[in-house]
Each structure stands twice: as structure tokens, then as C-alpha cells.
Design an enzyme around this catalytic site. Sequence first.
Site, short mmCIF file in Angstrom:
data_model
loop_
_atom_site.label_atom_id
_atom_site.label_comp_id
_atom_site.label_asym_id
_atom_site.label_seq_id
_atom_site.Cartn_x
_atom_site.Cartn_y
_atom_site.Cartn_z
N LYS A 1 2.38 8.72 7.07
CA LYS A 1 0.93 8.78 7.31
C LYS A 1 0.48 10.22 7.26
O LYS A 1 1.26 11.13 7.56
CB LYS A 1 0.61 8.23 8.70
CG LYS A 1 -0.81 7.75 8.83
CD LYS A 1 -0.95 6.36 8.26
CE LYS A 1 -2.32 5.79 8.44
NZ LYS A 1 -2.32 4.34 8.19
N1 GLU Z 1 -3.95 2.79 5.40
C1 GLU Z 1 -3.56 1.44 5.20
C2 GLU Z 1 -2.71 0.94 6.36
O1 GLU Z 1 -2.80 1.47 7.45
C3 GLU Z 1 -2.90 1.22 3.85
C4 GLU Z 1 -1.65 1.96 3.61
C5 GLU Z 1 -1.12 1.81 2.17
O2 GLU Z 1 -1.63 1.01 1.42
O3 GLU Z 1 -0.19 2.55 1.86
O4 GLU Z 1 -2.00 -0.01 6.26
#
Ligand code: GLU
Length: 428
Positions: A118
Site C-alpha cells: 500500500k
Molecule cells: N485500493 C483497493 C483496495 O484496497 C484496490 C487495490 C488493487 O486493486 O490493487 O483493495
Amino acid sequence: MSQVTTAPAQHATTDEFNPFLSMARNFNTAADHLGLDEGLREVLRRPDRELTVAIPIVMDSGKLQVFTGYRVQHNFSRGPCKGGIRYAPDVNLDEVRALAAWMTWKCAVVDVPFGGGKGGVICDPRKLSQGELERITRRYTAGIMDILGPDRDVPAPDVNTNEQTMAWLMDTYSMHVRRTTTAVVTGKPIALGGSRGRREATGRGVMISCREALKKLGLRPENSRVVVQGAGNVGGIGAELLHREGYKIVSISDMYGAIANDKGLDIPAVMVHLKKTGKLAGFPGARELSGAEALELPCEVLVPAATENQITSKNADRIKARLVVEGANGPTTAPADAILEKKGVLVVPDILANAGGVTVSYFEWVQDRMGYFWTEERVNTSLEQIMVKSFQDVDAVMQKYKVSMRIAAYILSIDRVASVYKLRGVFA
Ligand code: GLU
């Protein structure tokens, strides 16, 4: 200047609102059920790598300003790290750590071959011009690009980032490696190698989770009043899809407040109003209330689809819903979870309920690597299959261990990651 630090082994202990501690608490409960030894717990709990970068930007005013960005890679045992990047004034390292860990568990719950990562940049996008946002995105990408790549770490949108942000990220990475590399990021515009259905995927996954959970409770959509918190990519699209399935959406909120109508809101009209005016307030025929009040409205289903720490020890007692479907990451604190469980509220946890987004991100990455693009129907059918199977897998663990759905999802995912970790062995 960038600086690589290793994750601290210790964190402060008793903070309800620290998402990393919440994650660690649930992790420990699940690890107890699995009988994991302490060494393996330590490996799986703490992030593998954390990068903090300074992002100097020439603002439109001509002044130089330095922003801070993070990328945390929690675990890549099952594949490249995967997870979004959020832009927010209060984003902090412990939050990004928790979100990275949740990505590891989320990818394992839906069994896509990724680990978890993240990113975050401390900034207030509402106060930045498009040009400033572009420069921040490009410089942040350059700062973290040594640890990115289709086989290393693949970002995606999250809070306050979107397809355009991903297009800039993809272009910056591609310019540095001197070849167009679409698979370095997902959630891109379709014209640039994005996937059909990706934008709607998280909301669609929320809708499918909601349907499966209602069946479990013996409820029907047409008799279910729904309160949605959030009107963005997850809440807004989730509300539209639930409305289309016949649910009565009695309230929806954005960052400014909530609107409600006991007879049900005309969600497509609400979305047109939101697009036109930039807020939900002022929608004809709806009463206005605060976002916090909306959470406590009488309803069968509550969909928190905004940010962390919304259902807490302070308001959990007053939640009236029978079912909570977590569109956001970490909307329920650990003490609130215990209160909801005692009240008999079924909580479909974030790492299952909002996994539709990363599932279609996986399809996007596969399509980019194949250079062959699927129809929207194929994307949606494949998503449906994965979401239903994942729901059933978690439900089976829930019955077997007699635990909450959240702990069941952790047990399932930790077991999957731990078994791969053991198969690979310790590199030395
Ligand atoms: N930000 C989204 C989540 O928290 C998508 C993450 C992604 O598709 O890599 O799942």
C-alpha cells in the site's frame, strides 16, 4: 532523498484507532486457531519493507514544497505486492502498514497470486491543482520506482486517486525503464491497458457479498433497507448496483454529510445530482443529517464504504443493521467488532467484502501481460465466480472454527500465506 527502513517490531499497545494494532489483534486471534508458532507469526505480521520518500514539488505559485510519500510492502510470498495508493492529509505510516497487511490477506482470501502492499502521500488533493497533483504523482513514482514493477509491486487507485493518477504513474515508470509497461499498475484508463469493469469492480463485489450474506440471514433484497456511507468509487457504485438489484437505499453520505429518505432514494438521480453539484446535500426530497447520525438509522444492511474507524466502541451499540458489509478497509474497530458480535450482527469483513477491486486488478494485470483484452461480460462473470467461491470458503471456515466471519477470513488467508511461506522456506 529516499530512505529504506525496516518495520519496527513493537507498536504502542492500546489504541482502538490504530489500524495496524487492529490488524495485529485479529491476526493473533486467527494465528491462535491455526496454532502458528511465534517465529512464523512475527514473519507474517510485520511488513517486509517500508519506503519513505520526500517529494519536492514546484507549486503553481512558484514556491518549492516538500511532500512525504510512503510505500509499504507487507508480504510477497504469494506473488508481487499489490495494493492502492491514497492521497490524504492525515495518512500515516501505521495506517499504510495496516492497509498493506490487509492487502496480503485480501489477495489470499480471493486466491489471486499477489502479496500485499500500500502507498500513501500526505497531501490534501482538494487544495491542489491538476498540475500539482500530476507533479506529485510523477515525483512520488520516481521515488519508489526501484521497488515497483509488474513482478515486484503493482499499485492501484485508492482514496483520492483515480485512473488519471494511474496513467501518470504508468507513464513515469515507462519513461524511466524506456518501454511502455502497462502491467506496472492497475485501475488505468481502458484506453491505456485498463480492464473493462475495473471501475465498478469493488462496488460489484460489495453487491455480491451483500447478496450472499442476505441469503445466509434469510432476508430478501426488496425487504432490506440499506444505509451506505461513502458516495465514491465503492459507496456510490455499490449503492447504484444495490439499487438496481431492488434494495431500498434509505441513506447515503459523502464527506460533507448524509441524505436520507425512509421510502428509499432514487440513487441514479442522486448520482446525477452529485456529479452536477459536487455534494449530496441539496438533493430534492431527502432530509439531511450528519454522516455519524446516518450510521445509526434503522436499516437491515449497513455498508461503510468510506474510511477506517467509523464503527467504534462509541457508536456500535446504537447500530441497528443486522448485516454490515465493509466496503471500506478497516471501518470497524476491534472493540466495536466485539459489540456487534454480541448483538448478533453479521459483519462481512473488508478483506472479503471489498476484494472485488483487487480481483479485477488481477484480471487487468493478466490482460496487460497477455496483450489480449476481455469483454466486460467475461470480467463480470469471472468476478462473480471468485466472489461467490470466496464467500463460501470463508463461510465454511466460520462453521468449522465457530468464529466471526472476520476471524474466519483471517484464518483462511493466513493459512494460505503460511503454507506458501513454509513451502518456499527461509532464504538465507
Ligand atoms: N485500493 C483497493 C483496495 O484496497 C484496490 C487495490 C488493487 O486493486 O490493487 O483493495
